[in-house]
Design an enzyme around this catalytic site. Structure first.
Site, PDB file in Angstrom:
ATOM      1  N   GLY A  30       0.820  -1.196   0.000  1.00  0.00           N
ATOM      2  CA  GLY A  30       0.000   0.000   0.000  1.00  0.00           C
ATOM      3  C   GLY A  30       0.858   1.252   0.000  1.00  0.00           C
ATOM      4  N   CYS A  31       0.228   2.384  -0.287  1.00  0.00           N
ATOM      5  CA  CYS A  31       0.974   3.639  -0.390  1.00  0.00           C
ATOM      6  C   CYS A  31       1.498   4.102   0.967  1.00  0.00           C
ATOM      7  CB  CYS A  31       0.111   4.708  -1.044  1.00  0.00           C
ATOM      8  SG  CYS A  31      -1.525   4.907  -0.299  1.00  0.00           S
ATOM      9  N   TYR A  32       0.629   4.143   1.978  1.00  0.00           N
ATOM     10  CA  TYR A  32       1.090   4.527   3.312  1.00  0.00           C
ATOM     11  C   TYR A  32       2.163   3.567   3.843  1.00  0.00           C
ATOM     12  CZ  TYR A  32      -2.642   8.039   4.086  1.00  0.00           C
ATOM     13  OH  TYR A  32      -3.451   9.147   4.041  1.00  0.00           O
ATOM     14  N   THR A  69       4.316   1.813   2.205  1.00  0.00           N
ATOM     15  CA  THR A  69       5.574   2.025   1.481  1.00  0.00           C
ATOM     16  C   THR A  69       6.373   3.168   2.096  1.00  0.00           C
ATOM     17  OG1 THR A  69       4.685   1.164  -0.595  1.00  0.00           O
ATOM     18  CG2 THR A  69       6.594   2.617  -0.744  1.00  0.00           C
ATOM     19  N   ALA A  70       5.733   4.314   2.235  1.00  0.00           N
ATOM     20  CA  ALA A  70       6.423   5.478   2.798  1.00  0.00           C
ATOM     21  C   ALA A  70       6.851   5.225   4.237  1.00  0.00           C
ATOM     22  CB  ALA A  70       5.520   6.706   2.724  1.00  0.00           C
TER      23      ALA A  70
END
Length: 343
Positions: free
Chosen positions: A148-150, A152-153
Protein backbone atom coordinates in the site's frame (compact mmCIF):
# COMPACT_ATOMS: atom_id res chain seq x y z
CA UNK A 1 6.05 -8.65 -24.15
CA UNK A 2 2.31 -8.18 -23.84
CA UNK A 3 0.88 -6.87 -20.60
CA UNK A 4 -2.69 -6.95 -19.34
CA UNK A 5 -4.14 -4.33 -16.99
CA UNK A 6 -7.36 -5.09 -15.15
CA UNK A 7 -8.88 -1.86 -13.89
CA UNK A 8 -7.09 0.24 -16.49
CA UNK A 9 -9.49 3.19 -16.15
CA UNK A 10 -8.66 3.85 -12.46
CA UNK A 11 -5.95 6.23 -11.34
CA UNK A 12 -3.35 3.51 -10.68
CA UNK A 13 -4.32 1.81 -13.94
CA UNK A 14 -3.77 5.06 -15.83
CA UNK A 15 -0.30 5.42 -14.34
CA UNK A 16 0.48 1.84 -15.35
CA UNK A 17 -0.59 2.71 -18.91
CA UNK A 18 1.52 5.88 -19.00
CA UNK A 19 4.70 4.18 -17.78
CA UNK A 20 4.32 0.78 -19.48
CA UNK A 21 3.72 2.53 -22.80
CA UNK A 22 7.28 3.90 -22.48
CA UNK A 23 8.82 0.68 -21.16
CA UNK A 24 11.51 -0.68 -23.52
CA UNK A 25 10.44 -4.35 -23.46
CA UNK A 26 6.65 -3.87 -23.59
CA UNK A 27 5.19 -3.95 -27.10
CA UNK A 28 1.50 -4.38 -26.34
CA UNK A 29 -1.04 -3.37 -23.70
CA UNK A 30 -4.42 -5.03 -23.16
CA UNK A 31 -7.10 -3.41 -21.02
CA UNK A 32 -9.77 -5.27 -19.06
CA UNK A 33 -12.80 -4.74 -16.86
CA UNK A 34 -15.11 -7.25 -15.19
CA UNK A 35 -18.07 -6.09 -17.27
CA UNK A 36 -18.38 -5.45 -20.98
CA UNK A 37 -17.11 -2.07 -22.10
CA UNK A 38 -16.79 -1.31 -25.80
CA UNK A 39 -15.08 2.04 -25.25
CA UNK A 40 -11.52 2.65 -26.34
CA UNK A 41 -9.31 3.79 -23.47
CA UNK A 42 -8.54 7.02 -25.36
CA UNK A 43 -12.26 7.77 -25.63
CA UNK A 44 -12.57 7.66 -21.86
CA UNK A 45 -9.35 9.63 -21.34
CA UNK A 46 -8.72 12.02 -24.24
CA UNK A 47 -5.22 12.85 -22.94
CA UNK A 48 -4.21 9.42 -24.35
CA UNK A 49 -5.44 10.26 -27.86
CA UNK A 50 -2.95 9.23 -30.60
CA UNK A 51 -0.59 7.91 -27.88
CA UNK A 52 -2.34 4.83 -26.49
CA UNK A 53 -5.37 3.05 -27.86
CA UNK A 54 -7.21 -0.19 -27.27
CA UNK A 55 -10.67 -1.33 -26.22
CA UNK A 56 -11.51 -2.18 -22.63
CA UNK A 57 -12.31 -5.86 -22.93
CA UNK A 58 -14.30 -8.05 -20.57
CA UNK A 59 -12.00 -10.14 -18.37
CA UNK A 60 -12.30 -13.84 -19.20
CA UNK A 61 -9.80 -15.69 -17.01
CA UNK A 62 -8.22 -18.33 -19.26
CA UNK A 63 -8.50 -16.32 -22.47
CA UNK A 64 -7.19 -13.08 -20.96
CA UNK A 65 -4.27 -14.84 -19.28
CA UNK A 66 -3.23 -16.46 -22.56
CA UNK A 67 -3.18 -13.04 -24.24
CA UNK A 68 -0.51 -11.66 -21.90
CA UNK A 69 2.87 -12.43 -20.36
CA UNK A 70 2.08 -10.59 -17.13
CA UNK A 71 -1.10 -9.28 -15.49
CA UNK A 72 -1.53 -6.20 -13.32
CA UNK A 73 -4.62 -6.07 -11.10
CA UNK A 74 -5.30 -2.37 -10.53
CA UNK A 75 -8.59 -3.22 -8.85
CA UNK A 76 -10.12 -2.51 -5.42
CA UNK A 77 -9.80 -5.02 -2.61
CA UNK A 78 -12.41 -7.71 -2.92
CA UNK A 79 -12.22 -7.57 -6.72
CA UNK A 80 -8.66 -8.86 -7.07
CA UNK A 81 -9.39 -11.89 -4.91
CA UNK A 82 -12.45 -12.75 -7.00
CA UNK A 83 -10.23 -12.71 -10.10
CA UNK A 84 -7.41 -14.73 -8.56
CA UNK A 85 -9.88 -17.27 -7.16
CA UNK A 86 -10.67 -18.35 -10.73
CA UNK A 87 -7.06 -18.58 -11.93
CA UNK A 88 -5.63 -22.09 -11.87
CA UNK A 89 -2.42 -21.45 -13.87
CA UNK A 90 0.39 -21.04 -11.33
CA UNK A 91 2.87 -20.05 -14.05
CA UNK A 92 1.09 -16.81 -14.89
CA UNK A 93 2.76 -13.71 -13.44
CA UNK A 94 0.40 -11.49 -11.46
CA UNK A 95 1.05 -8.22 -9.64
CA UNK A 96 -1.89 -7.20 -7.45
CA UNK A 97 -2.14 -3.54 -6.45
CA UNK A 98 -5.02 -4.13 -4.02
CA UNK A 99 -4.77 -5.19 -0.39
CA UNK A 100 -6.24 -8.64 -0.91
CA UNK A 101 -3.04 -10.68 -0.61
CA UNK A 102 -0.85 -8.59 1.71
CA UNK A 103 -1.99 -9.86 5.10
CA UNK A 104 -0.94 -13.36 6.11
CA UNK A 105 -3.65 -13.94 8.74
CA UNK A 106 -7.23 -14.42 7.54
CA UNK A 107 -8.81 -13.09 10.73
CA UNK A 108 -6.86 -9.85 10.38
CA UNK A 109 -7.97 -9.46 6.78
CA UNK A 110 -11.62 -10.00 7.73
CA UNK A 111 -11.35 -7.54 10.61
CA UNK A 112 -9.46 -4.69 8.94
CA UNK A 113 -11.01 -4.95 5.47
CA UNK A 114 -14.46 -5.67 6.92
CA UNK A 115 -15.16 -8.49 4.49
CA UNK A 116 -14.55 -12.21 4.04
CA UNK A 117 -11.78 -13.30 1.69
CA UNK A 118 -13.02 -15.69 -1.04
CA UNK A 119 -9.67 -17.50 -1.55
CA UNK A 120 -7.41 -16.73 1.39
CA UNK A 121 -5.48 -19.98 0.92
CA UNK A 122 -3.87 -18.43 -2.17
CA UNK A 123 -2.32 -15.65 -0.09
CA UNK A 124 0.63 -17.93 0.72
CA UNK A 125 1.58 -17.83 -3.00
CA UNK A 126 2.07 -14.05 -2.90
CA UNK A 127 5.32 -12.27 -2.08
CA UNK A 128 5.11 -8.85 -0.44
CA UNK A 129 6.54 -6.56 -3.08
CA UNK A 130 8.54 -4.03 -1.10
CA UNK A 131 11.49 -4.19 -3.47
CA UNK A 132 14.08 -2.49 -1.26
CA UNK A 133 13.63 -5.16 1.41
CA UNK A 134 12.27 -8.23 -0.42
CA UNK A 135 14.19 -8.21 -3.69
CA UNK A 136 15.49 -11.78 -3.52
CA UNK A 137 12.03 -13.21 -2.82
CA UNK A 138 10.51 -11.14 -5.63
CA UNK A 139 13.03 -12.51 -8.13
CA UNK A 140 11.65 -16.04 -7.79
CA UNK A 141 7.95 -15.27 -7.32
CA UNK A 142 5.14 -15.32 -9.88
CA UNK A 143 2.65 -13.59 -7.57
CA UNK A 144 3.31 -10.19 -6.03
CA UNK A 145 1.21 -8.33 -3.47
CA UNK A 146 2.14 -4.72 -4.17
CA UNK A 147 2.43 -2.74 -0.91
CA UNK A 148 0.00 0.00 0.00
CA UNK A 149 0.97 3.64 -0.39
CA UNK A 150 1.09 4.53 3.31
CA UNK A 151 3.00 1.33 4.20
CA UNK A 152 5.57 2.03 1.48
CA UNK A 153 6.42 5.48 2.80
CA UNK A 154 6.25 4.38 6.45
CA UNK A 155 8.20 1.11 6.28
CA UNK A 156 11.00 2.58 4.17
CA UNK A 157 11.32 5.32 6.78
CA UNK A 158 11.46 3.21 9.94
CA UNK A 159 12.83 -0.21 8.88
CA UNK A 160 16.55 0.74 9.11
CA UNK A 161 16.11 1.78 12.75
CA UNK A 162 14.41 -1.50 13.61
CA UNK A 163 16.97 -3.57 11.76
CA UNK A 164 19.78 -1.96 13.75
CA UNK A 165 17.78 -2.21 17.01
CA UNK A 166 18.10 1.53 17.62
CA UNK A 167 14.58 2.22 18.89
CA UNK A 168 12.38 1.10 21.76
CA UNK A 169 9.82 -1.50 20.67
CA UNK A 170 6.25 -0.31 20.20
CA UNK A 171 7.20 3.37 20.38
CA UNK A 172 6.47 4.08 16.70
CA UNK A 173 4.01 6.87 15.85
CA UNK A 174 3.25 7.54 12.18
CA UNK A 175 1.59 10.80 11.20
CA UNK A 176 0.84 10.56 7.46
CA UNK A 177 -0.77 12.87 4.90
CA UNK A 178 -2.00 11.88 1.46
CA UNK A 179 -3.30 13.60 -1.64
CA UNK A 180 -6.93 13.01 -2.60
CA UNK A 181 -6.10 10.61 -5.46
CA UNK A 182 -5.38 8.00 -2.78
CA UNK A 183 -9.14 7.73 -2.27
CA UNK A 184 -9.54 6.46 -5.82
CA UNK A 185 -11.46 7.57 -8.87
CA UNK A 186 -14.97 7.33 -7.46
CA UNK A 187 -16.67 10.56 -6.45
CA UNK A 188 -18.08 10.69 -2.93
CA UNK A 189 -18.48 12.97 0.04
CA UNK A 190 -14.83 12.50 1.02
CA UNK A 191 -13.47 13.58 -2.37
CA UNK A 192 -16.06 16.27 -3.11
CA UNK A 193 -14.34 19.54 -4.02
CA UNK A 194 -16.16 21.61 -1.38
CA UNK A 195 -15.08 19.20 1.36
CA UNK A 196 -11.44 18.95 0.31
CA UNK A 197 -10.55 22.39 -1.00
CA UNK A 198 -8.92 24.57 1.67
CA UNK A 199 -9.44 21.74 4.13
CA UNK A 200 -7.25 19.26 6.02
CA UNK A 201 -8.75 16.25 7.77
CA UNK A 202 -7.78 13.13 9.70
CA UNK A 203 -9.72 9.94 9.01
CA UNK A 204 -9.94 6.27 10.06
CA UNK A 205 -8.14 6.95 13.35
CA UNK A 206 -6.91 3.59 14.75
CA UNK A 207 -9.00 1.87 12.08
CA UNK A 208 -7.08 2.12 8.80
CA UNK A 209 -6.50 -1.13 6.89
CA UNK A 210 -2.83 -0.28 6.38
CA UNK A 211 -2.10 -0.55 10.11
CA UNK A 212 -1.81 -4.39 10.18
CA UNK A 213 0.16 -4.32 6.92
CA UNK A 214 2.80 -2.04 8.43
CA UNK A 215 2.85 -3.99 11.70
CA UNK A 216 3.17 -7.32 9.87
CA UNK A 217 6.28 -6.27 7.97
CA UNK A 218 7.94 -4.49 10.89
CA UNK A 219 7.43 -7.55 13.10
CA UNK A 220 9.34 -9.58 10.49
CA UNK A 221 12.32 -7.30 11.07
CA UNK A 222 11.88 -7.32 14.85
CA UNK A 223 9.44 -9.90 16.32
CA UNK A 224 9.05 -7.72 19.43
CA UNK A 225 7.55 -4.91 17.33
CA UNK A 226 3.85 -5.65 17.78
CA UNK A 227 1.99 -2.42 17.20
CA UNK A 228 2.17 1.14 15.91
CA UNK A 229 0.09 4.29 16.25
CA UNK A 230 -0.95 5.44 12.79
CA UNK A 231 -3.03 8.47 11.87
CA UNK A 232 -3.76 9.24 8.20
CA UNK A 233 -4.86 12.62 6.88
CA UNK A 234 -6.21 13.93 3.59
CA UNK A 235 -4.44 17.02 2.31
CA UNK A 236 -5.92 19.37 -0.31
CA UNK A 237 -3.58 18.23 -3.10
CA UNK A 238 -3.99 15.75 -5.94
CA UNK A 239 -1.13 13.37 -5.17
CA UNK A 240 1.74 12.75 -2.80
CA UNK A 241 2.32 11.29 0.66
CA UNK A 242 4.36 12.61 3.54
CA UNK A 243 4.90 10.24 6.47
CA UNK A 244 6.38 11.75 9.62
CA UNK A 245 7.52 8.84 11.79
CA UNK A 246 8.44 9.26 15.47
CA UNK A 247 10.15 6.67 17.70
CA UNK A 248 12.04 6.60 20.98
CA UNK A 249 15.78 6.00 20.71
CA UNK A 250 17.52 3.38 22.85
CA UNK A 251 20.54 5.66 23.19
CA UNK A 252 22.00 8.91 21.93
CA UNK A 253 22.81 9.10 18.24
CA UNK A 254 23.99 12.03 16.13
CA UNK A 255 22.33 13.25 12.96
CA UNK A 256 25.54 12.45 11.13
CA UNK A 257 25.39 8.85 12.35
CA UNK A 258 21.77 8.59 11.25
CA UNK A 259 22.66 9.88 7.81
CA UNK A 260 25.44 7.31 7.45
CA UNK A 261 23.16 4.52 8.69
CA UNK A 262 20.46 5.28 6.13
CA UNK A 263 22.90 5.82 3.29
CA UNK A 264 24.57 2.49 4.00
CA UNK A 265 21.23 0.66 4.34
CA UNK A 266 19.93 1.98 1.03
CA UNK A 267 23.18 2.26 -0.92
CA UNK A 268 21.97 -0.28 -3.52
CA UNK A 269 18.41 1.06 -3.71
CA UNK A 270 18.04 3.07 -6.91
CA UNK A 271 14.87 4.88 -5.86
CA UNK A 272 15.77 5.86 -2.31
CA UNK A 273 17.38 9.26 -1.75
CA UNK A 274 18.66 10.09 1.73
CA UNK A 275 18.33 13.82 2.06
CA UNK A 276 20.39 16.24 4.13
CA UNK A 277 17.48 18.67 4.11
CA UNK A 278 13.78 18.19 4.84
CA UNK A 279 11.97 16.90 1.71
CA UNK A 280 8.51 17.87 0.51
CA UNK A 281 6.04 16.00 -1.70
CA UNK A 282 6.87 18.14 -4.73
CA UNK A 283 10.42 16.78 -4.63
CA UNK A 284 9.16 13.37 -5.79
CA UNK A 285 5.98 14.37 -7.66
CA UNK A 286 5.45 12.17 -10.72
CA UNK A 287 8.40 9.86 -9.95
CA UNK A 288 9.14 6.47 -8.39
CA UNK A 289 11.46 8.05 -5.84
CA UNK A 290 11.25 7.99 -2.06
CA UNK A 291 13.07 10.81 -0.27
CA UNK A 292 13.97 10.21 3.40
CA UNK A 293 15.32 12.56 6.06
CA UNK A 294 16.16 11.23 9.57
CA UNK A 295 16.90 13.45 12.59
CA UNK A 296 17.54 12.92 16.31
CA UNK A 297 16.07 15.18 19.00
CA UNK A 298 18.48 15.15 21.95
CA UNK A 299 15.95 16.99 24.15
CA UNK A 300 13.24 14.30 23.89
CA UNK A 301 15.42 11.30 22.94
CA UNK A 302 13.26 10.71 19.87
CA UNK A 303 14.13 10.05 16.26
CA UNK A 304 11.98 11.71 13.62
CA UNK A 305 12.05 10.43 10.03
CA UNK A 306 10.38 12.26 7.14
CA UNK A 307 9.49 10.14 4.10
CA UNK A 308 7.82 11.40 0.91
CA UNK A 309 6.54 9.51 -2.13
CA UNK A 310 4.09 9.96 -4.98
CA UNK A 311 1.20 7.76 -3.83
CA UNK A 312 0.19 6.78 -7.38
CA UNK A 313 3.71 5.85 -8.49
CA UNK A 314 6.07 4.65 -5.74
CA UNK A 315 2.94 3.96 -3.71
CA UNK A 316 1.23 1.97 -6.48
CA UNK A 317 1.92 1.73 -10.24
CA UNK A 318 5.63 2.61 -10.28
CA UNK A 319 6.45 0.14 -7.54
CA UNK A 320 4.41 -2.49 -9.41
CA UNK A 321 6.56 -1.97 -12.51
CA UNK A 322 9.69 -2.01 -10.34
CA UNK A 323 8.52 -5.42 -9.10
CA UNK A 324 7.84 -6.56 -12.66
CA UNK A 325 11.39 -5.63 -13.65
CA UNK A 326 12.83 -7.65 -10.77
CA UNK A 327 10.62 -10.64 -11.60
CA UNK A 328 11.85 -10.55 -15.19
CA UNK A 329 15.53 -10.23 -14.28
CA UNK A 330 15.80 -6.63 -15.50
CA UNK A 331 17.45 -3.73 -13.67
CA UNK A 332 14.75 -2.51 -11.29
CA UNK A 333 14.87 1.04 -12.69
CA UNK A 334 14.07 -0.04 -16.29
CA UNK A 335 11.44 2.30 -17.72
CA UNK A 336 11.26 4.28 -14.47
CA UNK A 337 14.17 6.70 -14.68
CA UNK A 338 12.11 9.82 -15.35
CA UNK A 339 12.71 12.82 -13.07
CA UNK A 340 10.10 14.36 -10.74
CA UNK A 341 7.83 17.07 -12.12
CA UNK A 342 8.52 20.57 -10.78
CA UNK A 343 6.92 22.99 -10.26
Amino acid sequence: MKVGIVGASGYSGLELIRMLNMHPIIDGLNFYALTSNANDISDIYPHLKSIVKGPIQKWVADQSINENHIIFLATPHGVSSEIVMNISDENVKIIDLSGDFRLKEEQKYNKWYKSNHPCFSKTSNFTYGLAEWNKEEIKTSNFIANPGCYPTASILAIAPLLKENLIVENSIIIDAKSGISGAGKGSNEVTHFTNRNDNFAAYKIHDHQHIPEIEQFLSMINPKENYITFTPHLAPMTRGIMATVYSTAREMITNEELQELYKEMYKDSYFIRIRDSIPCTKDVYGSNLCDIYPAFDERTNRITVISVIDNLIKGAAGQAIQNMNIMLGLPEETGLTFTPIFP
